[in-house]
Each structure stands twice: as C-alpha cells, then as structure tokens.
Design a protein around this motif. Structure first.
Motif, mmCIF file in Angstrom:
data_model
loop_
_atom_site.group_PDB
_atom_site.id
_atom_site.type_symbol
_atom_site.label_atom_id
_atom_site.label_comp_id
_atom_site.label_asym_id
_atom_site.label_seq_id
_atom_site.Cartn_x
_atom_site.Cartn_y
_atom_site.Cartn_z
ATOM 1 N N PHE A 59 0.807 -1.313 0.004
ATOM 2 C CA PHE A 59 -0.087 -0.085 -0.223
ATOM 3 C C PHE A 59 0.854 1.274 0.107
ATOM 4 C CE2 PHE A 59 0.858 0.385 4.645
ATOM 5 C CZ PHE A 59 0.547 -0.939 4.965
ATOM 6 N N MET A 60 2.135 1.003 0.232
ATOM 7 C CA MET A 60 3.036 2.380 0.444
ATOM 8 C C MET A 60 3.384 2.581 -1.191
ATOM 9 S SD MET A 60 3.432 4.205 3.011
ATOM 10 C CE MET A 60 4.887 5.022 2.387
ATOM 11 N N THR A 61 3.307 1.644 -1.991
ATOM 12 C CA THR A 61 3.483 2.122 -3.461
ATOM 13 C C THR A 61 2.585 3.330 -3.749
ATOM 14 O OG1 THR A 61 3.872 -0.109 -4.045
ATOM 15 C CG2 THR A 61 3.392 0.998 -5.698
ATOM 16 N N VAL A 62 1.288 3.124 -3.583
ATOM 17 C CA VAL A 62 0.371 4.460 -3.854
ATOM 18 C C VAL A 62 0.933 5.621 -3.180
ATOM 19 C CG1 VAL A 62 -1.851 4.904 -4.186
ATOM 20 C CG2 VAL A 62 -1.348 2.726 -4.644
ATOM 21 N N ASP A 233 -0.488 8.640 -13.090
ATOM 22 C CA ASP A 233 0.683 9.300 -12.809
ATOM 23 C C ASP A 233 1.274 8.832 -11.530
ATOM 24 O OD1 ASP A 233 0.934 10.975 -14.896
ATOM 25 O OD2 ASP A 233 0.032 12.828 -14.241
ATOM 26 N N ILE A 234 0.330 8.571 -10.350
ATOM 27 C CA ILE A 234 1.026 8.209 -9.196
ATOM 28 C C ILE A 234 1.485 6.840 -9.344
ATOM 29 C CG2 ILE A 234 0.061 7.176 -6.950
ATOM 30 C CD1 ILE A 234 -2.323 9.430 -6.916
ATOM 31 N N LEU A 235 0.723 6.014 -10.231
ATOM 32 C CA LEU A 235 1.365 4.542 -10.241
ATOM 33 C C LEU A 235 2.791 4.448 -11.145
ATOM 34 C CD1 LEU A 235 -1.756 2.230 -11.120
ATOM 35 C CD2 LEU A 235 -0.528 2.600 -8.822
ATOM 36 N N ARG A 236 2.747 5.649 -12.022
ATOM 37 C CA ARG A 236 4.099 5.600 -12.663
ATOM 38 C C ARG A 236 5.191 5.905 -11.897
ATOM 39 N NH1 ARG A 236 6.465 10.016 -14.351
ATOM 40 N NH2 ARG A 236 4.601 11.367 -14.006
ATOM 41 N N LEU A 237 5.103 6.745 -11.140
ATOM 42 C CA LEU A 237 5.971 7.116 -9.872
ATOM 43 C C LEU A 237 6.196 5.991 -8.982
ATOM 44 C CD1 LEU A 237 5.295 10.961 -9.382
ATOM 45 C CD2 LEU A 237 7.287 9.859 -10.521
ATOM 46 N N GLY A 238 4.913 5.555 -8.687
ATOM 47 C CA GLY A 238 4.974 4.484 -7.407
ATOM 48 C C GLY A 238 5.307 3.367 -7.615
ATOM 49 N N TRP A 239 4.961 2.658 -8.609
ATOM 50 C CA TRP A 239 5.031 1.397 -8.827
ATOM 51 C C TRP A 239 6.652 0.684 -8.806
ATOM 52 C CZ3 TRP A 239 7.608 -1.688 -12.357
ATOM 53 C CH2 TRP A 239 7.774 -1.015 -13.834
ATOM 54 N N PRO A 240 7.220 1.190 -9.521
ATOM 55 C CA PRO A 240 8.695 1.031 -9.471
ATOM 56 C C PRO A 240 9.580 1.392 -7.968
ATOM 57 C CG PRO A 240 8.649 2.542 -11.284
ATOM 58 C CD PRO A 240 7.216 2.671 -10.489
ATOM 59 N N VAL A 243 8.027 -1.776 -6.087
ATOM 60 C CA VAL A 243 8.718 -3.063 -6.286
ATOM 61 C C VAL A 243 10.244 -2.992 -5.852
ATOM 62 C CG1 VAL A 243 9.920 -4.344 -8.285
ATOM 63 C CG2 VAL A 243 7.596 -3.445 -8.589
ATOM 64 N N ASN A 244 10.906 -1.925 -5.770
ATOM 65 C CA ASN A 244 12.432 -1.840 -5.108
ATOM 66 C C ASN A 244 12.258 -2.037 -3.667
ATOM 67 O OD1 ASN A 244 15.057 -0.982 -5.567
ATOM 68 N ND2 ASN A 244 14.296 0.656 -4.129
ATOM 69 N N SER A 245 11.370 -1.499 -3.045
ATOM 70 C CA SER A 245 11.108 -1.490 -1.601
ATOM 71 C C SER A 245 10.880 -2.832 -1.276
ATOM 72 C CB SER A 245 10.184 -0.399 -0.817
ATOM 73 O OG SER A 245 10.749 1.039 -1.095
ATOM 74 N N ALA A 246 9.777 -3.431 -1.777
ATOM 75 C CA ALA A 246 9.161 -4.793 -1.804
ATOM 76 C C ALA A 246 10.569 -5.723 -1.922
ATOM 77 C CB ALA A 246 8.117 -5.037 -2.527
ATOM 78 N N SER A 247 11.299 -5.545 -2.998
ATOM 79 C CA SER A 247 12.402 -6.578 -3.236
ATOM 80 C C SER A 247 13.485 -6.337 -2.154
ATOM 81 C CB SER A 247 13.065 -6.042 -4.537
ATOM 82 O OG SER A 247 14.219 -6.801 -4.699
ATOM 83 N N TRP A 248 13.504 -5.016 -1.423
ATOM 84 C CA TRP A 248 14.413 -5.074 -0.499
ATOM 85 C C TRP A 248 14.004 -5.621 0.907
ATOM 86 C CZ3 TRP A 248 14.620 -3.160 4.633
ATOM 87 C CH2 TRP A 248 15.833 -2.917 5.172
ATOM 88 N N ASN A 386 18.175 -1.011 -10.639
ATOM 89 C CA ASN A 386 19.437 -1.293 -10.308
ATOM 90 C C ASN A 386 19.364 -1.991 -8.829
ATOM 91 O OD1 ASN A 386 22.186 -0.607 -9.304
ATOM 92 N ND2 ASN A 386 21.277 1.101 -7.978
ATOM 93 N N GLY A 387 18.209 -1.726 -8.184
ATOM 94 C CA GLY A 387 17.847 -2.346 -6.863
ATOM 95 C C GLY A 387 17.789 -3.876 -7.041
ATOM 96 N N LEU A 388 16.989 -4.294 -8.122
ATOM 97 C CA LEU A 388 16.563 -5.641 -8.188
ATOM 98 C C LEU A 388 17.773 -6.554 -8.530
ATOM 99 C CD1 LEU A 388 13.230 -5.574 -10.243
ATOM 100 C CD2 LEU A 388 13.386 -6.189 -8.007
ATOM 101 N N LEU A 389 18.598 -6.052 -9.382
ATOM 102 C CA LEU A 389 19.889 -6.717 -9.836
ATOM 103 C C LEU A 389 20.862 -6.896 -8.747
ATOM 104 C CD1 LEU A 389 20.534 -5.167 -13.258
ATOM 105 C CD2 LEU A 389 19.634 -7.414 -12.765
ATOM 106 N N SER A 390 21.204 -5.793 -7.898
ATOM 107 C CA SER A 390 22.022 -5.863 -6.633
ATOM 108 C C SER A 390 21.548 -6.612 -5.796
ATOM 109 C CB SER A 390 22.451 -4.190 -6.424
ATOM 110 O OG SER A 390 23.709 -4.421 -5.519
#
Length: 455
Positions: A59-62, A233-240, A243-248, A386-390
């Motif tokens: 939910f923090m993605t949004v 626009d929110i999703l365009r900024l938020g979904w990456p 994904v990055n935060s969830a991946s972490w 960058n985050g996903l790969l590393s």
C-alpha cells in the motif's frame, strides 16, 4: 504547503529526526520489555516485523508515488491536483491493507511456518502475527496519511502524533506484558495488543490532520473522487518504488531466514542489532527524507540547479552524522547489549556485528540520499532496476554464499549486504551526477514552450 521560505533542509528535517529518534528510544524500550519475556520472544518479534514491513510496501506504493507528485504539484502551484492525489492515495492504500489484514489474521500459522520460524517458537509467532498483522489497516493508514502530510511540508504534525503513539504503546506494553495495575499478564500477546491499540489511536488523529492538510478542507464526500489520469501518474512514479522497496524487504526476509538457519542465538543477535543500528542512520535518514521533499518541490517549481545541489548537501550532512554514530555505537555496544540479554554468546555476536556496521552504514547513507533525490525527480524506474539486480544477485546471493555455504556465519551475511549497499550507491551516484532526469525535464519544458509559441 508551507511557504517556500520554510522549505529549508533543516526546517523539514528536524521534526522528522525528533520523530525517528523518539521512535527509536521508545522502540528500544519496547524491545527491552519483550526481552524480559525471553530471547525467543525477541526473535519472534524481529522476524515478524520484517514480514509486516514487507507487507506495508504494497500500500505504500501508492502513498509514496502520491507523495512525490504532491510535492511536485505544490511546487508548480497546482494545489488542487495535489489535494486529489492525496485523497486517491489514502483511499487505495486503505482498500489494499484491509485485504491484507484479513489474510494475516486468518493464515497466521501458515505465514509463521513460511518464515521458517523454529517449531518451538510457532505458538508465540502465530499469536503475534494474527494480532499485529490483523491490524495492518492501521499501519497502512499511518503510513499513507503520514506520507501525504509530510509532503505538504508539514513534518511537525506527524512528529507529534508519532511521539504520542509511541508513549501510549510503551505504557500499554508495560501494563499488558507484565500485568500491571491489576491487568492480566499477557506476555508477548500483551505487546501485540499494545501495538494494535496505539496504531489505531494514531490513525484517528492523523486522519483528522489530513482533512485540514490542504487549503480546501477534505470532505468525506471527496473520497468518492477518482481522477484516472492522476492515478496513472501516481502509479507511474509509485510502482517502481514499490517493487524496489518490496524487493529490499523480501531479500531481508530471505536473509533473515538464512540467519534463522544458523540458530536461535544468531536470530536474537540479529534482532537486537536491528534495534541498535537504527541509532546510526536515523539522523541521516531524516535528512534524506527532508531532501526528497525539498528536491521534489524545487523540481516542480523548475529550479533544477538548486534541486541538484540539495542531494549533495543531504549526502554530506548525512555522512557527517552517520560515521561518528557508528563509532559511538561500537564503543558502547557491549554494555548496551547486556541490557537486552545476559547470554554471553549473543552479546559476543552482537559486538562483532557492531564492528562490521561501521563499514555498512555509510553505504546505506549513500543509497538513502541519492535514491531519495532520484525519486524526487521521478527517476524511479532506474532505481528499481538497479535495486533488483544488486539486492538479489549480490545481497542475497553473497549472504548465502558467505554466511551459509562458506560457514562464515553472521559476519559473512553482513559482508554480502555491505557489498550490495556500496554497489547500488555508486551506481545511483553516477546517475545523479549525469543529471539525466533533470536534463530531460529541461528538454521537455523547452519543447512545450516551442509548441505553445508556434500555436
């Protein structure tokens, strides 16, 4: 939005710092109370909280995407667009978190087993996850409302509310954990109940503050609003970002499972370490968060030169704070660990981690500051890749290789995380120095002006 005069790094950062610092102190007091139950209880809280943080990302993605958009629109003078973005973010976050609350409450035992929590700890874990996880909707409300309010430039309001929430949490924890004032002694269940009640109270107060966060009051009927273009626009900024935060967080869960494979003592040491190392970067994190708000506002206002400089000011100030903090923590670490546990083996493990932490935390500061700057200008997809790969190839892969396969234990796991932090940090720093997104913004603005002139 507060006046531009007040949008200095310090004016934005100090309330965030006080909020984070008091949360750290009160969170430490909470961990200390739980540690008096048993080291097993501490281990359950540690790994369960990693799960809750990972769930929060959904939910923090949004909310995160909306936060950047709110600051950018306010900087550009588009106040109504900022208001609508805030309403959409809060509404969607609550919908998602309501579903998560039900799932975590109903399937608490399954989730505990999925986290590879040792069998003797499963009853404690099931109880804690069902109560705290069932209140995920309140965590979502706090995160979404707090993010929206901060990005209007009001960092003091969430600070005061967080202070009150944590005081209530510790007081209720004392009452319910130990059975004070005639209440039943509930142990770890009492800690979970105090968490749930304090978050509910904070959500109610934050909602009240949110209704008056913009020039035009948010009415209940406004929650029916939905702007599809703005939401995109929110999703365009938020979904990456999500994904990055969830991946972490997921990689941290995987790494926590590696620690669990080493044994209960290692898991307890890592949990204590998580609490203690918060001291090292909370000031730096406050500066990075404040810089993100400031840079998004400046970027929206078209002041790209000042936005570029703000990132380096934040990084420099953060490192000046983080490095002495790690040294201080290492010097006092052994004595502090004895407050949490009498187990000499756990204390020894913790002290060795504090030494490695001196190298780890500056890398984290580098990532926080520059990732925040890139996020503020909308370069979130690059951060995600960058985050996903590393995080998966380096942090998780090397943690398993060094910690489990080569049997270096906790130190090996930390070495994997250190290599990940510095790899990601150097890459994003190069990206910021190249000014790719800032240059693109200038080009787009120039093209728009040319089109308007030709018309």
């Amino acid at each position: 939005m507060q006046s531009e005069k007040k949008l200095t790094l310090w004016a934005l950062a100090w309330p965030i710092f006080i909020e984070m610092f008091l949360q750290f102190l009160l969170g430490t007091a909470d961990t200390l109370m739980v540690s008096h139950i048993s080291d097993d209880a501490v281990a359950v809280v540690g790994i369960s909280n990693q799960l809750f943080q990972a769930a929060t990302i959904l939910f923090m993605t949004v909310a995160a995407g909306a936060g950047v958009l709110i600051a950018q629109n306010l900087g550009a003078g588009k106040r109504e667009e900022a208001r609508i973005a805030a309403i959409i973010a809060v509404k969607v976050s609550l919908y998602i978190s309501a579903g998560l609350s039900v799932l975590l409450f109903v399937f608490a035992e399954f989730v505990a087993k999925l986290l590879q929590i040792p069998d003797p700890l499963l009853p404690l874990a099931q109880s804690y996850i069902s109560i705290v996880g069932g209140g995920t909707i309140f965590t979502a409300a706090m995160a979404a409302l707090g993010s929206v309010i901060r990005n209007t430039g009001n960092t003091r309001g969430p600070m005061f509310i967080a202070i009150g929430m944590n005081v209530v949490h510790v007081l209720l924890g004392y009452v319910f954990i130990y059975g004070a004032f005639g209440f039943p002694q509930l142990g770890l269940t009492g800690a979970a109940v105090s968490t749930l009640v304090s978050r509910l109270a904070a959500s109610i107060v934050l909602l009240r503050l949110f209704l008056y966060a913009f020039e035009r009051k948010v009415e209940w009927r406004d929650f029916q609003l939905f702007d599809r273009s703005l939401f995109k626009d929110i999703l365009r900024l938020g979904w990456p970002m999500g994904v990055n935060s969830a991946s972490w967080f997921v990689t941290q869960l995987v790494i926590f499972s590696f620690v669990a494979m080493l044994g209960a003592k290692e898991l307890a040491a890592r949990t204590y370490m998580n609490t203690m190392e918060s001291f090292c970067f909370l000031l730096g994190y406050s500066v990075a968060m404040a810089a993100q708000i400031q840079i998004a506002y400046l970027f929206g206002a078209g002041d790209n030169k000042e936005a570029y400089r703000s990132a380096f000011r934040a990084l420099g100030l953060g490192l000046l704070i983080v490095i002495p903090g790690t040294l201080l923590l290492y010097a006092a670490g052994g004595n502090v660990l004895h407050l949490f546990t009498a187990d000499a083996e756990i204390v020894a493990l913790g002290v060795s981690l504090l030494a490695v932490n001196i190298i780890l935390q500056p890398g984290k500061m580098l990532n926080m500051a520059i990732n925040g700057a890139l996020t503020a200008v909308g370069d979130t997809r690059f951060i995600m890749i960058n985050g996903l790969l590393s995080m998966w190839l380096i942090a998780t892969g090397l943690s398993y290789l060094f910690g489990i396969r080569l049997e270096w234990g906790l130190i090996g796991i930390y070495i994997g995380m250190i290599i990940d932090e510095y790899t990601r940090g150097v890459i994003v720093l190069i990206r910021w120095i190249k000014r790719a997104q800032l240059t693109r913004r200038k080009r787009v603005a120039s093209e728009s002006s040319d089109m308007s002139a030709s018309q």
